[in-house]
Design an enzyme around this catalytic site. Structure first.
Site, PDB file in Angstrom:
ATOM      1  N   ASP A 120      83.500  16.405 -29.756  1.00 49.13           N
ATOM      2  CA  ASP A 120      84.750  16.949 -30.301  1.00 49.13           C
ATOM      3  C   ASP A 120      85.607  15.819 -30.893  1.00 49.13           C
ATOM      4  O   ASP A 120      86.254  15.999 -31.930  1.00 49.13           O
ATOM      5  CB  ASP A 120      85.523  17.693 -29.198  1.00 49.13           C
ATOM      6  CG  ASP A 120      84.695  18.824 -28.619  1.00 49.13           C
ATOM      7  OD1 ASP A 120      84.025  19.523 -29.399  1.00 49.13           O
ATOM      8  OD2 ASP A 120      84.681  18.984 -27.383  1.00 49.13           O
TER       9      ASP A 120
ATOM     10  N   HIS B  65      85.518  22.379 -23.774  1.00 47.81           N
ATOM     11  CA  HIS B  65      84.511  22.139 -24.822  1.00 47.81           C
ATOM     12  C   HIS B  65      83.959  23.462 -25.359  1.00 47.81           C
ATOM     13  O   HIS B  65      82.760  23.660 -25.435  1.00 47.81           O
ATOM     14  CB  HIS B  65      83.394  21.254 -24.260  1.00 47.81           C
ATOM     15  CG  HIS B  65      82.302  20.962 -25.251  1.00 47.81           C
ATOM     16  ND1 HIS B  65      82.510  20.238 -26.406  1.00 47.81           N
ATOM     17  CD2 HIS B  65      80.999  21.312 -25.275  1.00 47.81           C
ATOM     18  CE1 HIS B  65      81.386  20.158 -27.084  1.00 47.81           C
ATOM     19  NE2 HIS B  65      80.445  20.813 -26.431  1.00 47.81           N
TER      20      HIS B  65
HETATM   21  N1  LIG Z   1      78.207  18.717 -24.995  1.00 49.41           N
HETATM   22  C1  LIG Z   1      77.905  18.752 -26.298  1.00 49.41           C
HETATM   23  O1  LIG Z   1      78.613  18.196 -27.129  1.00 49.41           O
HETATM   24  C2  LIG Z   1      76.717  19.495 -26.800  1.00 49.41           C
HETATM   25  C3  LIG Z   1      76.430  19.546 -28.183  1.00 49.41           C
HETATM   26  C4  LIG Z   1      75.303  20.220 -28.613  1.00 49.41           C
HETATM   27  C5  LIG Z   1      74.478  20.834 -27.689  1.00 49.41           C
HETATM   28  N2  LIG Z   1      74.790  20.793 -26.356  1.00 49.41           N
HETATM   29  C6  LIG Z   1      73.957  21.397 -25.321  1.00 49.41           C
HETATM   30  O2  LIG Z   1      72.859  20.538 -25.053  1.00 49.41           O
HETATM   31  C7  LIG Z   1      71.791  21.322 -24.514  1.00 49.41           C
HETATM   32  C8  LIG Z   1      70.498  20.982 -25.205  1.00 49.41           C
HETATM   33  O3  LIG Z   1      70.575  21.364 -26.573  1.00 49.41           O
HETATM   34  P1  LIG Z   1      69.314  21.219 -27.514  1.00 49.41           P
HETATM   35  O4  LIG Z   1      69.738  21.675 -28.873  1.00 49.41           O
HETATM   36  O5  LIG Z   1      68.745  19.836 -27.343  1.00 49.41           O
HETATM   37  O6  LIG Z   1      68.365  22.304 -26.867  1.00 49.41           O
HETATM   38  P2  LIG Z   1      66.777  22.406 -26.971  1.00 49.41           P
HETATM   39  O7  LIG Z   1      66.459  23.810 -26.585  1.00 49.41           O
HETATM   40  O8  LIG Z   1      66.300  21.864 -28.289  1.00 49.41           O
HETATM   41  O9  LIG Z   1      66.257  21.386 -25.879  1.00 49.41           O
HETATM   42  C9  LIG Z   1      66.392  21.653 -24.501  1.00 49.41           C
HETATM   43  C10 LIG Z   1      65.342  20.819 -23.778  1.00 49.41           C
HETATM   44  O10 LIG Z   1      65.528  20.971 -22.368  1.00 49.41           O
HETATM   45  C11 LIG Z   1      64.246  21.099 -21.758  1.00 49.41           C
HETATM   46  N3  LIG Z   1      64.389  21.780 -20.461  1.00 49.41           N
HETATM   47  C12 LIG Z   1      64.479  23.097 -20.236  1.00 49.41           C
HETATM   48  N4  LIG Z   1      64.566  23.328 -18.917  1.00 49.41           N
HETATM   49  C13 LIG Z   1      64.550  22.135 -18.294  1.00 49.41           C
HETATM   50  C14 LIG Z   1      64.603  21.729 -16.934  1.00 49.41           C
HETATM   51  N5  LIG Z   1      64.714  22.613 -15.949  1.00 49.41           N
HETATM   52  N6  LIG Z   1      64.539  20.426 -16.655  1.00 49.41           N
HETATM   53  C15 LIG Z   1      64.447  19.511 -17.634  1.00 49.41           C
HETATM   54  N7  LIG Z   1      64.400  19.827 -18.947  1.00 49.41           N
HETATM   55  C16 LIG Z   1      64.449  21.139 -19.267  1.00 49.41           C
HETATM   56  C17 LIG Z   1      63.430  21.899 -22.772  1.00 49.41           C
HETATM   57  O11 LIG Z   1      62.048  21.703 -22.558  1.00 49.41           O
HETATM   58  C18 LIG Z   1      63.903  21.291 -24.094  1.00 49.41           C
HETATM   59  O12 LIG Z   1      63.140  20.147 -24.425  1.00 49.41           O
HETATM   60  C19 LIG Z   1      72.224  22.768 -24.673  1.00 49.41           C
HETATM   61  O13 LIG Z   1      72.748  23.208 -23.452  1.00 49.41           O
HETATM   62  C20 LIG Z   1      73.320  22.685 -25.712  1.00 49.41           C
HETATM   63  O14 LIG Z   1      74.225  23.747 -25.604  1.00 49.41           O
HETATM   64  C21 LIG Z   1      75.889  20.126 -25.916  1.00 49.41           C
END
Ligand SMILES: NC(=O)c1ccc[n+]([C@@H]2O[C@H](COP(=O)([O-])OP(=O)(O)OC[C@H]3O[C@@H](n4cnc5c(N)ncnc54)[C@H](O)[C@@H]3O)[C@@H](O)[C@H]2O)c1
Length: 236
Positions: free
Chosen positions: A66, A93
Protein backbone atom coordinates in the site's frame (compact mmCIF):
# COMPACT_ATOMS: atom_id res chain seq x y z
CA UNK A 1 -12.67 -12.48 -5.54
CA UNK A 2 -12.17 -10.00 -2.71
CA UNK A 3 -9.48 -10.31 -0.07
CA UNK A 4 -12.22 -11.43 2.33
CA UNK A 5 -13.27 -14.29 -0.01
CA UNK A 6 -9.78 -15.62 0.52
CA UNK A 7 -10.55 -16.05 4.21
CA UNK A 8 -11.91 -19.57 3.91
CA UNK A 9 -8.89 -20.79 1.94
CA UNK A 10 -6.14 -18.95 3.75
CA UNK A 11 -7.30 -18.98 7.37
CA UNK A 12 -6.42 -22.63 7.77
CA UNK A 13 -3.16 -22.33 5.81
CA UNK A 14 -2.00 -19.47 8.03
CA UNK A 15 -3.07 -21.32 11.17
CA UNK A 16 -1.08 -24.42 10.16
CA UNK A 17 2.03 -22.49 9.11
CA UNK A 18 2.04 -20.37 12.27
CA UNK A 19 1.68 -23.52 14.40
CA UNK A 20 4.85 -24.78 12.74
CA UNK A 21 6.61 -21.46 13.37
CA UNK A 22 5.54 -21.59 17.03
CA UNK A 23 6.92 -25.12 17.38
CA UNK A 24 10.15 -24.65 15.45
CA UNK A 25 11.25 -20.99 15.55
CA UNK A 26 9.10 -19.16 18.13
CA UNK A 27 11.54 -16.25 18.30
CA UNK A 28 11.34 -15.42 14.57
CA UNK A 29 9.89 -12.23 13.11
CA UNK A 30 6.68 -13.42 11.41
CA UNK A 31 5.57 -11.54 8.27
CA UNK A 32 2.01 -12.43 7.29
CA UNK A 33 1.33 -11.54 3.66
CA UNK A 34 -1.57 -13.96 2.98
CA UNK A 35 -4.89 -12.18 2.62
CA UNK A 36 -7.11 -11.09 4.17
CA UNK A 37 -4.27 -9.64 6.26
CA UNK A 38 -6.86 -7.85 8.45
CA UNK A 39 -7.94 -11.33 9.65
CA UNK A 40 -4.88 -13.54 9.12
CA UNK A 41 -2.72 -11.49 11.51
CA UNK A 42 -5.26 -11.86 14.37
CA UNK A 43 -5.42 -15.60 13.54
CA UNK A 44 -1.63 -15.82 13.80
CA UNK A 45 -1.71 -13.95 17.13
CA UNK A 46 -4.31 -16.35 18.57
CA UNK A 47 -2.34 -19.41 17.43
CA UNK A 48 0.84 -18.04 19.01
CA UNK A 49 -1.06 -17.24 22.23
CA UNK A 50 -2.47 -20.77 22.35
CA UNK A 51 1.06 -22.09 21.89
CA UNK A 52 2.31 -19.78 24.67
CA UNK A 53 4.89 -18.00 22.48
CA UNK A 54 3.12 -14.81 21.36
CA UNK A 55 5.39 -11.78 21.12
CA UNK A 56 3.33 -8.91 19.63
CA UNK A 57 6.53 -7.09 18.76
CA UNK A 58 7.45 -9.80 16.26
CA UNK A 59 4.17 -10.34 14.40
CA UNK A 60 3.69 -8.20 11.28
CA UNK A 61 1.01 -7.95 8.62
CA UNK A 62 2.72 -6.92 5.39
CA UNK A 63 1.05 -3.72 4.16
CA UNK A 64 4.16 -2.39 2.42
CA UNK A 65 2.50 -2.70 -0.98
CA UNK A 66 0.00 0.00 0.00
CA UNK A 67 2.91 2.33 0.76
CA UNK A 68 4.66 1.38 -2.49
CA UNK A 69 1.49 2.18 -4.44
CA UNK A 70 0.83 5.41 -2.55
CA UNK A 71 4.40 6.61 -3.15
CA UNK A 72 4.21 5.67 -6.84
CA UNK A 73 0.88 7.36 -7.53
CA UNK A 74 1.85 10.53 -5.65
CA UNK A 75 5.24 10.72 -7.43
CA UNK A 76 3.49 10.35 -10.82
CA UNK A 77 0.83 12.94 -10.02
CA UNK A 78 3.26 15.52 -8.64
CA UNK A 79 6.25 14.85 -10.92
CA UNK A 80 8.47 13.90 -8.01
CA UNK A 81 11.31 11.42 -7.90
CA UNK A 82 9.84 8.20 -6.51
CA UNK A 83 12.81 7.63 -4.23
CA UNK A 84 12.10 10.92 -2.43
CA UNK A 85 8.40 10.24 -1.72
CA UNK A 86 7.08 8.73 1.49
CA UNK A 87 3.37 8.43 2.26
CA UNK A 88 2.41 6.69 5.51
CA UNK A 89 -0.54 4.32 5.05
CA UNK A 90 -2.53 3.33 8.12
CA UNK A 91 -5.57 1.23 9.06
CA UNK A 92 -5.69 -2.16 7.39
CA UNK A 93 -5.02 -3.89 4.09
CA UNK A 94 -8.37 -4.05 2.26
CA UNK A 95 -10.60 -1.49 0.54
CA UNK A 96 -11.57 1.45 2.72
CA UNK A 97 -9.49 0.14 5.62
CA UNK A 98 -6.42 1.26 3.62
CA UNK A 99 -5.94 4.91 4.56
CA UNK A 100 -3.06 6.81 2.95
CA UNK A 101 -2.17 9.88 5.00
CA UNK A 102 -1.57 12.21 2.08
CA UNK A 103 -1.39 15.20 4.42
CA UNK A 104 1.76 13.63 5.89
CA UNK A 105 3.49 13.04 2.55
CA UNK A 106 7.21 13.71 2.52
CA UNK A 107 8.37 15.93 0.91
CA UNK A 108 5.53 18.25 1.86
CA UNK A 109 3.08 18.39 -1.07
CA UNK A 110 -0.17 20.27 -1.54
CA UNK A 111 -3.17 18.33 -2.86
CA UNK A 112 -6.55 19.69 -3.90
CA UNK A 113 -9.60 18.02 -2.34
CA UNK A 114 -10.24 16.28 -5.68
CA UNK A 115 -6.70 14.96 -5.80
CA UNK A 116 -6.96 13.59 -2.26
CA UNK A 117 -10.22 11.83 -3.12
CA UNK A 118 -8.89 10.41 -6.42
CA UNK A 119 -5.54 9.28 -5.01
CA UNK A 120 -7.07 7.73 -1.89
CA UNK A 121 -9.58 5.73 -3.91
CA UNK A 122 -6.92 4.66 -6.42
CA UNK A 123 -4.58 3.46 -3.64
CA UNK A 124 -7.44 1.60 -1.94
CA UNK A 125 -8.47 -0.10 -5.19
CA UNK A 126 -5.04 -0.63 -6.73
CA UNK A 127 -5.29 -4.41 -6.24
CA UNK A 128 -8.48 -4.50 -8.30
CA UNK A 129 -6.86 -2.25 -10.92
CA UNK A 130 -4.12 -4.88 -11.36
CA UNK A 131 -6.61 -7.77 -11.51
CA UNK A 132 -8.58 -5.96 -14.21
CA UNK A 133 -5.45 -5.06 -16.17
CA UNK A 134 -4.31 -8.69 -16.11
CA UNK A 135 -7.77 -9.72 -17.34
CA UNK A 136 -7.97 -13.21 -15.89
CA UNK A 137 -4.22 -13.81 -15.63
CA UNK A 138 -4.17 -13.34 -11.85
CA UNK A 139 -3.51 -10.61 -9.32
CA UNK A 140 -0.54 -8.50 -8.25
CA UNK A 141 2.57 -10.67 -8.12
CA UNK A 142 5.71 -8.71 -9.01
CA UNK A 143 4.69 -5.69 -6.93
CA UNK A 144 3.77 -7.99 -4.05
CA UNK A 145 7.17 -9.65 -4.26
CA UNK A 146 8.86 -6.22 -4.35
CA UNK A 147 6.90 -5.07 -1.29
CA UNK A 148 7.68 -8.29 0.59
CA UNK A 149 11.37 -7.99 -0.29
CA UNK A 150 11.42 -4.40 0.97
CA UNK A 151 9.83 -5.37 4.28
CA UNK A 152 12.15 -8.35 4.73
CA UNK A 153 15.19 -6.21 3.95
CA UNK A 154 14.05 -3.61 6.48
CA UNK A 155 13.62 -6.35 9.09
CA UNK A 156 17.09 -7.70 8.36
CA UNK A 157 18.61 -4.23 8.67
CA UNK A 158 16.85 -3.81 12.04
CA UNK A 159 18.06 -7.23 13.21
CA UNK A 160 21.56 -6.18 12.16
CA UNK A 161 21.42 -3.17 14.49
CA UNK A 162 20.49 -0.35 12.08
CA UNK A 163 18.81 2.19 14.37
CA UNK A 164 16.90 4.02 11.65
CA UNK A 165 14.40 1.55 10.20
CA UNK A 166 10.74 2.53 9.88
CA UNK A 167 7.99 0.71 7.97
CA UNK A 168 4.20 0.69 7.99
CA UNK A 169 2.77 -2.64 9.14
CA UNK A 170 -0.47 -4.12 10.48
CA UNK A 171 0.41 -4.98 14.08
CA UNK A 172 -1.03 -5.28 17.56
CA UNK A 173 -1.56 -1.67 18.48
CA UNK A 174 -2.87 0.69 21.11
CA UNK A 175 -2.94 3.74 18.85
CA UNK A 176 -6.72 3.41 18.35
CA UNK A 177 -9.48 1.45 20.07
CA UNK A 178 -8.84 -1.48 17.69
CA UNK A 179 -6.54 -4.31 18.84
CA UNK A 180 -4.66 -4.40 15.52
CA UNK A 181 -3.91 -1.44 13.31
CA UNK A 182 -1.48 -0.57 10.53
CA UNK A 183 0.81 2.35 11.17
CA UNK A 184 4.45 3.30 10.90
CA UNK A 185 6.60 1.42 13.40
CA UNK A 186 10.28 1.61 14.28
CA UNK A 187 11.96 -1.75 13.86
CA UNK A 188 14.79 -2.93 16.05
CA UNK A 189 16.65 -6.09 17.02
CA UNK A 190 13.71 -7.33 19.12
CA UNK A 191 10.99 -6.42 16.63
CA UNK A 192 8.84 -3.32 17.08
CA UNK A 193 10.90 -0.88 19.08
CA UNK A 194 8.40 1.99 19.00
CA UNK A 195 5.02 2.97 17.62
CA UNK A 196 4.78 6.48 16.13
CA UNK A 197 1.64 8.01 17.69
CA UNK A 198 2.37 11.42 16.17
CA UNK A 199 1.44 10.02 12.71
CA UNK A 200 -2.18 9.90 13.89
CA UNK A 201 -2.16 13.43 15.24
CA UNK A 202 -3.00 16.48 13.15
CA UNK A 203 -4.87 14.53 10.47
CA UNK A 204 -6.84 16.41 7.84
CA UNK A 205 -10.61 16.48 8.16
CA UNK A 206 -10.85 14.03 5.24
CA UNK A 207 -8.46 11.61 6.97
CA UNK A 208 -10.23 11.93 10.35
CA UNK A 209 -13.55 11.00 8.70
CA UNK A 210 -12.01 8.15 6.73
CA UNK A 211 -10.37 6.82 9.90
CA UNK A 212 -13.70 6.68 11.72
CA UNK A 213 -15.38 5.16 8.65
CA UNK A 214 -12.88 2.30 8.34
CA UNK A 215 -13.07 1.19 11.97
CA UNK A 216 -16.28 -0.94 11.84
CA UNK A 217 -15.03 -2.96 8.83
CA UNK A 218 -11.58 -3.42 10.29
CA UNK A 219 -13.03 -4.41 13.68
CA UNK A 220 -15.27 -7.03 12.03
CA UNK A 221 -12.34 -8.52 10.07
CA UNK A 222 -10.19 -8.71 13.20
CA UNK A 223 -12.99 -10.34 15.19
CA UNK A 224 -13.61 -12.83 12.37
CA UNK A 225 -9.98 -13.94 12.56
CA UNK A 226 -9.98 -14.23 16.34
CA UNK A 227 -13.27 -16.20 16.33
CA UNK A 228 -11.91 -18.60 13.69
CA UNK A 229 -8.76 -19.30 15.69
CA UNK A 230 -10.61 -19.70 18.98
CA UNK A 231 -13.03 -22.23 17.43
CA UNK A 232 -10.19 -24.36 16.08
CA UNK A 233 -7.69 -24.95 18.86
CA UNK A 234 -4.09 -25.54 17.84
CA UNK A 235 -2.67 -29.03 17.48
CA UNK A 236 -0.47 -29.95 20.43
N1 LIG B 1 -0.10 -8.46 1.58
C1 LIG B 1 -0.04 -8.13 0.29
O1 LIG B 1 0.33 -7.01 -0.07
C2 LIG B 1 -0.44 -9.08 -0.78
C3 LIG B 1 -0.40 -8.70 -2.14
C4 LIG B 1 -0.76 -9.62 -3.11
C5 LIG B 1 -1.15 -10.89 -2.74
N2 LIG B 1 -1.21 -11.23 -1.41
C6 LIG B 1 -1.59 -12.56 -0.94
O2 LIG B 1 -0.48 -13.43 -1.08
C7 LIG B 1 -0.97 -14.77 -1.17
C8 LIG B 1 -0.30 -15.49 -2.31
O3 LIG B 1 -0.68 -14.88 -3.54
P1 LIG B 1 -0.20 -15.49 -4.92
O4 LIG B 1 -0.73 -14.60 -5.99
O5 LIG B 1 1.28 -15.75 -4.84
O6 LIG B 1 -1.01 -16.85 -4.90
P2 LIG B 1 -0.70 -18.19 -5.71
O7 LIG B 1 -1.98 -18.95 -5.69
O8 LIG B 1 -0.04 -17.87 -7.02
O9 LIG B 1 0.40 -18.91 -4.84
C9 LIG B 1 0.09 -19.49 -3.60
C10 LIG B 1 1.16 -20.54 -3.31
O10 LIG B 1 0.95 -21.06 -2.00
C11 LIG B 1 1.14 -22.48 -2.04
N3 LIG B 1 0.43 -23.10 -0.92
C12 LIG B 1 -0.87 -23.42 -0.85
N4 LIG B 1 -1.13 -24.01 0.33
C13 LIG B 1 0.02 -24.04 1.03
C14 LIG B 1 0.38 -24.53 2.32
N5 LIG B 1 -0.51 -25.09 3.12
N6 LIG B 1 1.66 -24.43 2.70
C15 LIG B 1 2.58 -23.85 1.91
N7 LIG B 1 2.30 -23.36 0.68
C16 LIG B 1 1.02 -23.46 0.25
C17 LIG B 1 0.59 -22.89 -3.41
O11 LIG B 1 1.13 -24.13 -3.80
C18 LIG B 1 1.08 -21.73 -4.29
O12 LIG B 1 2.38 -21.98 -4.77
C19 LIG B 1 -2.48 -14.65 -1.31
O13 LIG B 1 -3.05 -14.86 -0.05
C20 LIG B 1 -2.67 -13.21 -1.73
O14 LIG B 1 -3.93 -12.72 -1.37
C21 LIG B 1 -0.85 -10.34 -0.45
Amino acid sequence: MTRDDLFNINANIVKTLVEAVADNCPDAFIHVISNPVNSTVPIAAEVLKQKGVYDPKKLFGVTTLDVVRANTFVAEKKNLKLIDVDVPVIGGHAGITILPLLSKTKPSVRFSDEEVEQLTIRIQNAGTEVVEAKAGAGSATLSMAYAAARFVESSLRALDGDGDVYECSFVQSDLTDLPFFASRVKLGRKGIEAMIPSDLQGLSEYEEKALEALKPELKASIEKGIAFAQKQPVTA
